[in-house]
Design a protein around this motif. Structure first.
Motif, short mmCIF file in Angstrom:
data_model
loop_
_atom_site.label_atom_id
_atom_site.label_comp_id
_atom_site.label_asym_id
_atom_site.label_seq_id
_atom_site.Cartn_x
_atom_site.Cartn_y
_atom_site.Cartn_z
N TYR A 160 0.81 -1.21 0.00
CA TYR A 160 0.00 0.00 0.00
C TYR A 160 0.85 1.27 0.00
N ASN A 161 2.13 1.14 -0.33
CA ASN A 161 2.97 2.33 -0.45
C ASN A 161 2.69 2.94 -1.82
N VAL A 162 2.25 4.20 -1.82
CA VAL A 162 1.84 4.87 -3.05
C VAL A 162 2.96 4.84 -4.08
N TRP A 163 4.20 5.06 -3.65
CA TRP A 163 5.32 5.14 -4.59
C TRP A 163 5.62 3.79 -5.21
N LEU A 164 5.56 2.73 -4.41
CA LEU A 164 5.80 1.40 -4.94
C LEU A 164 4.67 0.97 -5.88
N CYS A 165 3.44 1.29 -5.50
CA CYS A 165 2.29 0.97 -6.35
C CYS A 165 2.37 1.71 -7.68
N LEU A 166 2.73 2.99 -7.61
CA LEU A 166 2.86 3.79 -8.83
C LEU A 166 3.97 3.25 -9.72
N ALA A 167 5.10 2.89 -9.14
CA ALA A 167 6.21 2.33 -9.91
C ALA A 167 5.78 1.04 -10.60
N LEU A 168 5.05 0.20 -9.90
CA LEU A 168 4.60 -1.07 -10.47
C LEU A 168 3.61 -0.84 -11.61
N VAL A 169 2.64 0.02 -11.40
CA VAL A 169 1.63 0.28 -12.43
C VAL A 169 2.28 0.91 -13.67
N LEU A 170 3.21 1.84 -13.46
CA LEU A 170 3.89 2.46 -14.60
C LEU A 170 4.77 1.45 -15.33
N GLY A 171 5.44 0.56 -14.60
CA GLY A 171 6.24 -0.47 -15.23
C GLY A 171 5.40 -1.43 -16.05
N LEU A 172 4.27 -1.85 -15.50
CA LEU A 172 3.35 -2.71 -16.24
C LEU A 172 2.80 -1.99 -17.47
N GLY A 173 2.50 -0.70 -17.31
CA GLY A 173 2.00 0.08 -18.43
C GLY A 173 3.03 0.21 -19.54
N LEU A 174 4.28 0.54 -19.19
CA LEU A 174 5.32 0.64 -20.21
C LEU A 174 5.58 -0.71 -20.85
N GLY A 175 5.59 -1.77 -20.04
CA GLY A 175 5.79 -3.11 -20.59
C GLY A 175 4.70 -3.48 -21.58
N TYR A 176 3.47 -3.15 -21.26
CA TYR A 176 2.37 -3.43 -22.18
C TYR A 176 2.51 -2.58 -23.43
N PHE A 177 2.92 -1.32 -23.27
CA PHE A 177 3.10 -0.43 -24.43
C PHE A 177 4.16 -1.01 -25.37
N ILE A 178 5.24 -1.52 -24.81
CA ILE A 178 6.33 -2.06 -25.63
C ILE A 178 5.95 -3.40 -26.25
N PHE A 179 5.33 -4.29 -25.49
CA PHE A 179 5.08 -5.65 -25.95
C PHE A 179 3.64 -5.93 -26.32
N GLY A 180 2.68 -5.20 -25.76
CA GLY A 180 1.26 -5.53 -25.92
C GLY A 180 0.73 -5.33 -27.32
N TRP A 181 1.30 -4.43 -28.08
CA TRP A 181 0.77 -4.18 -29.43
C TRP A 181 1.04 -5.36 -30.36
N ARG A 182 1.95 -6.24 -29.97
CA ARG A 182 2.28 -7.39 -30.80
C ARG A 182 1.49 -8.63 -30.41
N LYS A 183 0.69 -8.53 -29.34
CA LYS A 183 -0.06 -9.69 -28.88
C LYS A 183 -1.17 -10.03 -29.86
N ASN A 184 -1.52 -11.31 -29.90
CA ASN A 184 -2.57 -11.77 -30.80
C ASN A 184 -3.95 -11.69 -30.16
N THR A 185 -4.01 -11.71 -28.84
CA THR A 185 -5.28 -11.64 -28.15
C THR A 185 -5.22 -10.54 -27.10
N VAL A 186 -6.35 -9.93 -26.83
CA VAL A 186 -6.43 -8.91 -25.79
C VAL A 186 -6.72 -9.56 -24.45
N ILE A 187 -7.49 -10.63 -24.46
CA ILE A 187 -7.84 -11.34 -23.23
C ILE A 187 -6.75 -12.36 -22.94
N ASP A 188 -6.22 -12.31 -21.73
CA ASP A 188 -5.17 -13.23 -21.33
C ASP A 188 -5.73 -14.18 -20.29
#
Length: 185
Positions: free
Chosen positions: A151-179
């Motif tokens: 529940y640390n705001v900074w750690l949560c924000l870092a995680l969400v931003l990392g997941l967001g950037l990771g999806y931005f980099i890799f998600g556009w190449r995925k074949n399905t939206v539902i995992d």
């Protein structure tokens, strides 16, 4: 019957967590940090993260931990993409990014026998690799969930931003939206 000798205020309070020994220097900004983990969002610098030894006591340590968690989020999305790409490669007849469960079998003389179904066997190398990667992905997913549950705001924000950037980099190449293999959603 007189219950006056059972006055709750006269009983000394027992320690909640027992004797943990010396917690370090009393001048530390975390010297008065308790061991309770309130389930509310906070922005404390003093934060225990996942393990007893991973304790941040300065803003720089917290920033470094946020960077590590950010990178872990990006790598988690990369792992998800890589697993899907391996599966597509193993089941695709053409080698492109589409999954073809049925493919035409053509002999060397050009005679096609019609569609056949590509199947994994339980003991095939591809399935064993996918199983091992699934275990790694599930473990990473739960560990990242536990980071968010600090529940640390900074750690949560870092995680969400990392997941967001990771999806931005890799998600556009995925074949399905539902995992269907996503463990935390």
């Amino acid at each position: 019957m007189d219950h006056a000798h059972h006055d709750i205020n006269s009983v000394p309070a027992a320690p909640m967590h027992g004797d943990h020994g010396d917690h370090g220097d009393c001048d530390s900004p975390c010297a008065d940090m308790g061991h309770s983990h309130a389930m509310v969002f906070h922005a404390n610098v003093c934060q225990e993260i996942l393990f007893n030894g991973w304790l941040t006591t300065t803003a720089l340590q917290l920033f470094g931990s946020c960077v590590a968690i950010f990178v872990a989020g990006v790598l988690y999305e990369a792992l998800k993409y890589y697993r899907e790409a391996l599966h597509v490669r193993a089941t695709s007849a053409t080698g492109d990014s589409t999954v073809n469960i049925a493919k035409n079998e053509c002999g060397s003389n050009g005679n096609c026998t019609g569609p056949s179904v590509v199947k994994y066997s339980m003991w095939s190398g591809g399935h064993v690799v996918q199983t091992a990667m699934h275990v790694v992905q599930a473990t990473a997913s739960y560990v990242l969930m536990l980071v968010f549950m600090t529940y640390n705001v900074w750690l949560c924000l870092a995680l969400v931003l990392g997941l967001g950037l990771g999806y931005f980099i890799f998600g556009w190449r995925k074949n399905t939206v539902i995992d269907a293999n996503e463990h935390c959603q």
